[in-house]
Scaffold this active site. Structure first.
Site, PDB file in Angstrom:
ATOM      1  CE  LYS A 109      -1.801   1.486   4.076  1.00  0.00           C
ATOM      2  NZ  LYS A 109      -1.445   2.860   4.438  1.00  0.00           N
ATOM      3  CG  ASN A 110       2.180   2.805   3.511  1.00  0.00           C
ATOM      4  OD1 ASN A 110       1.047   3.141   3.181  1.00  0.00           O
ATOM      5  ND2 ASN A 110       2.541   2.636   4.772  1.00  0.00           N
ATOM      6  CB  CYS A 155      -4.899  11.140  11.545  1.00  0.00           C
ATOM      7  SG  CYS A 155      -3.275  10.606  12.018  1.00  0.00           S
ATOM      8  NE  ARG A 206       0.472  10.016  10.217  1.00  0.00           N
ATOM      9  CZ  ARG A 206      -0.051   9.113   9.414  1.00  0.00           C
ATOM     10  NH1 ARG A 206      -1.302   8.777   9.524  1.00  0.00           N
ATOM     11  NH2 ARG A 206       0.681   8.557   8.473  1.00  0.00           N
ATOM     12  CG  ASP A 211       2.933   1.397   9.561  1.00  0.00           C
ATOM     13  OD1 ASP A 211       2.470   2.241  10.342  1.00  0.00           O
ATOM     14  OD2 ASP A 211       3.248   1.661   8.377  1.00  0.00           O
ATOM     15  NE  ARG A 242      -7.615   4.405   5.567  1.00  0.00           N
ATOM     16  CZ  ARG A 242      -7.067   5.450   6.173  1.00  0.00           C
ATOM     17  NH1 ARG A 242      -7.443   5.750   7.390  1.00  0.00           N
ATOM     18  NH2 ARG A 242      -6.171   6.175   5.557  1.00  0.00           N
TER      19      ARG A 242
HETATM   20  N1  EPU Z   1       6.141  14.664  11.031  1.00  0.00           N
HETATM   21  C1  EPU Z   1       6.073  15.987  11.334  1.00  0.00           C
HETATM   22  N2  EPU Z   1       6.026  16.905  10.315  1.00  0.00           N
HETATM   23  C2  EPU Z   1       6.018  16.519   9.003  1.00  0.00           C
HETATM   24  C3  EPU Z   1       6.089  15.149   8.685  1.00  0.00           C
HETATM   25  C4  EPU Z   1       6.146  14.230   9.732  1.00  0.00           C
HETATM   26  O1  EPU Z   1       6.064  16.382  12.511  1.00  0.00           O
HETATM   27  O2  EPU Z   1       5.958  17.387   8.126  1.00  0.00           O
HETATM   28  C5  EPU Z   1       6.206  13.666  12.121  1.00  0.00           C
HETATM   29  C6  EPU Z   1       4.952  12.807  12.217  1.00  0.00           C
HETATM   30  O3  EPU Z   1       3.951  13.443  12.974  1.00  0.00           O
HETATM   31  C7  EPU Z   1       5.493  11.552  12.877  1.00  0.00           C
HETATM   32  C8  EPU Z   1       6.906  11.439  12.292  1.00  0.00           C
HETATM   33  O4  EPU Z   1       7.241  12.735  11.812  1.00  0.00           O
HETATM   34  O5  EPU Z   1       5.565  11.744  14.257  1.00  0.00           O
HETATM   35  C9  EPU Z   1       7.093  10.455  11.158  1.00  0.00           C
HETATM   36  O6  EPU Z   1       6.047  10.606  10.221  1.00  0.00           O
HETATM   37  P1  EPU Z   1       6.189  10.287   8.681  1.00  0.00           P
HETATM   38  O7  EPU Z   1       6.127  11.564   7.923  1.00  0.00           O
HETATM   39  O8  EPU Z   1       7.351   9.393   8.432  1.00  0.00           O
HETATM   40  O9  EPU Z   1       4.837   9.462   8.442  1.00  0.00           O
HETATM   41  P2  EPU Z   1       3.958   9.515   7.140  1.00  0.00           P
HETATM   42  O10 EPU Z   1       4.829   9.731   5.970  1.00  0.00           O
HETATM   43  O11 EPU Z   1       2.785  10.404   7.359  1.00  0.00           O
HETATM   44  C10 EPU Z   1       4.145   6.964   6.538  1.00  0.00           C
HETATM   45  C11 EPU Z   1       3.205   5.824   6.329  1.00  0.00           C
HETATM   46  C12 EPU Z   1       2.593   5.433   7.674  1.00  0.00           C
HETATM   47  C13 EPU Z   1       3.730   5.018   8.596  1.00  0.00           C
HETATM   48  C14 EPU Z   1       4.752   6.161   8.724  1.00  0.00           C
HETATM   49  C15 EPU Z   1       5.980   5.797   9.552  1.00  0.00           C
HETATM   50  C16 EPU Z   1       2.416   6.179   4.067  1.00  0.00           C
HETATM   51  C17 EPU Z   1       1.309   6.565   3.169  1.00  0.00           C
HETATM   52  N3  EPU Z   1       2.170   6.238   5.381  1.00  0.00           N
HETATM   53  O12 EPU Z   1       3.379   8.022   7.094  1.00  0.00           O
HETATM   54  O13 EPU Z   1       1.755   4.312   7.424  1.00  0.00           O
HETATM   55  O14 EPU Z   1       3.232   4.697   9.873  1.00  0.00           O
HETATM   56  O15 EPU Z   1       5.200   6.562   7.412  1.00  0.00           O
HETATM   57  O16 EPU Z   1       6.618   4.711   9.014  1.00  0.00           O
HETATM   58  O17 EPU Z   1       3.494   5.823   3.617  1.00  0.00           O
HETATM   59  C18 EPU Z   1      -0.041   2.845   7.836  1.00  0.00           C
HETATM   60  O18 EPU Z   1       0.215   2.288   6.742  1.00  0.00           O
HETATM   61  O19 EPU Z   1      -0.842   2.350   8.673  1.00  0.00           O
HETATM   62  C19 EPU Z   1       0.602   4.109   8.159  1.00  0.00           C
HETATM   63  C20 EPU Z   1       0.146   4.923   9.097  1.00  0.00           C
END
Ligand code: EPU
Length: 429
Positions: free
Chosen positions: A23-24, A118, A123, A316, A408
């Protein structure tokens, strides 16, 4: 109408599960189709509601989409018809933020609704925004929208991410592929999905080096071409079914996986008394992995884990691992370092008889002999699957409500579990 799943627990799962596409990786790969006016074909795209949400958004933006029976999706976006991602799309799925980088890169402007909070934490997307600003975009937050313009295009520069961000790194990879000059992403996310997205962009003509490591260098080009690309197996789905075999004391063969993406996870399972090994390879070079409990132990051993960016223990898989620890022979501590509110499965697992206390970022799990079935409610994707796993091992009947979260991210979960002897039934309430 909401769906629920009834599970009669205590049956060891035995058989084979074929793991679906990631998915990701599929989500950013779909967004990458906006970077070119040529056709992009993605194979092995999982059938999930998050994928449908992204396709709805792309179609709104002007992408023509053709789905085939065999999980392939072909897309072409001759012209971008809209440069905004309205709240209704982003509200359904946070990963809609992945269109921000491609839209600015191709159209020099974009307006994307702020995702808001969320279930698993605040996030923010501040790191996506500040990186694009450093590349020359003017960005204001107006009425809940990220409004970006870059009339002269984007310019390469050094982007230092203070914390590792998966979709942040992906947005910048895509934007920098069409920027002028060279971009270096420092402290880039090293997740396999980020690396594979870079491979797709390279296939589309982007010049990228260093992906898989913490510094990625992207030399911008004027245009990208189409490509035909297979989505790799979903490592989180693989890990989830490995835990399904473990909690039910069964034996599963997980087909079409990549063992290396989970080697630390399988090491952790080994400490808990779970054996895993590659038993064969597919013609495409993927791994078929057998998972079962070690014959030496009759109880699961307690293991402490800390979630961390790849190659650390994946957030995850934290909820699913906690379900395994609820029946360990001792006490395990599970620390969530990525998201501030990702213990929402804890009160629900407690309703099933688990003994868990939360101390800040750490959950302390004292194992019990058995969980006992009752009604529970799913709150997010990984929490909901952890409750299904708990139901599979609990005595009696467990009903997991609000099942929509699971669709999802888990393709055909009912059929996959039923084919391994699980006694489950989905119903509408
Ligand atoms: N963060 C910030 N500011 C930003 C971006 C991130 O503060 O601009 C923080 C987030 O709040 C979090 C941390 O940085 O505390 C890491 O977040 P990250 O940006 O890596 O998460 P994401 O890109 O929103 C993806 C996956 C998630 C997975 C995380 C961590 C996708 C679509 N989603 O989310 O997947 O948990 O990386 O590995 O790739 C899931 O599949 O269930 C899922 C939540």
């Amino acid at each position: 109408m909401l769906q629920s799943m009834s599970i009669s627990g205590g049956v060891p799962l035995n058989g084979e599960v074929t793991v679906s596409g990631s998915k990701n990786l599929a989500l950013p790969s779909l967004a990458a189709s906006l970077l070119t006016d040529s056709p992009l074909t993605l194979r092995n795209v999982p059938r999930l509601s998050d994928i449908d949400s992204m396709l709805d958004l792309l179609s709104y933006l002007g992408t023509r989409i053709e789905k085939s029976e065999n999980n392939s999706i072909s897309m072409v976006t001759p012209d971008i018809k809209a440069t905004d991602a309205p709240y209704d799309f982003v509200r359904k799925m946070r990963a809609s933020i992945l269109v921000l980088g491609p839209l600015i890169a191709r159209c020099r402007r974009a307006s994307v609704s702020l995702p808001g909070g969320c279930a698993i934490g605040a996030r923010g997307v501040n790191l996506h925004i500040s990186a694009l600003e450093q590349m020359g975009a003017d960005i204001v937050i107006d009425n809940g929208y990220i409004k970006a313009s870059a009339p002269k295009g984007l310019f390469g520069c050094d982007i230092h991410f203070p914390i590792s961000t998966v979709t942040g790194t992906e947005n910048i990879l895509m934007a920098a592929s069409l920027a002028k000059g060279t971009t270096r992403i420092i402290n880039a996310a090293m997740e396999p999905e980020v690396t594979a997205l870079a491979d797709l962009l390279i296939l589309m003509g982007a010049k990228i080096e260093g992906h898989g490591g913490s510094i990625i260098t992207i030399e911008g080009t004027d245009s990208l071409n189409g490509a035909d690309f297979a989505i790799m197996p979903d490592r989180i789905e693989t890990g989830t079914y490995a835990i399904a075999a473990s909690v039910t004391n069964g034996n599963l063969i997980l087909k079409n996986c990549i063992y290396d993406h989970l080697s630390q996870f399988f090491d952790t399972l080994r400490l808990a008394g779970i054996e895993s090994k590659i038993i064969s390879k597919t013609p495409d070079g993927l791994d078929n992995i057998e998972v079962h409990r070690s014959e030496r132990d009759d109880r699961i051993r307690p293991v402490d884990v800390l979630t961390a960016p790849y190659p650390g223990f994946a957030t995850d898989l934290q909820a699913q691992f906690m379900t395994l620890m609820t029946i360990c022979n001792g006490t395990s501590s599970i620390t969530e370092n990525i998201f501030e509110n990702r213990f929402m499965h804890v009160p629900e697992l407690s309703r099933l008889g688990a003994n868990i206390s939360i101390h800040g970022k750490t959950a302390v799990v004292t194992g019990v002999r058995n969980l006992i079935g009752t009604q529970v409610m799913a709150t997010d994707l990984r929490a909901s699957v952890s409750l299904v796993l708990a139901g599979l091992m609990a005595r009696g009947e467990t009903i997991v409500n609000r099942l929509y979260h699971i669709d999802r991210g888990y393709e055909n979960i009912d059929q996959k579990l039923l084919s391994c002897n699980a006694r489950i039934e989905r119903f509408t309430v």
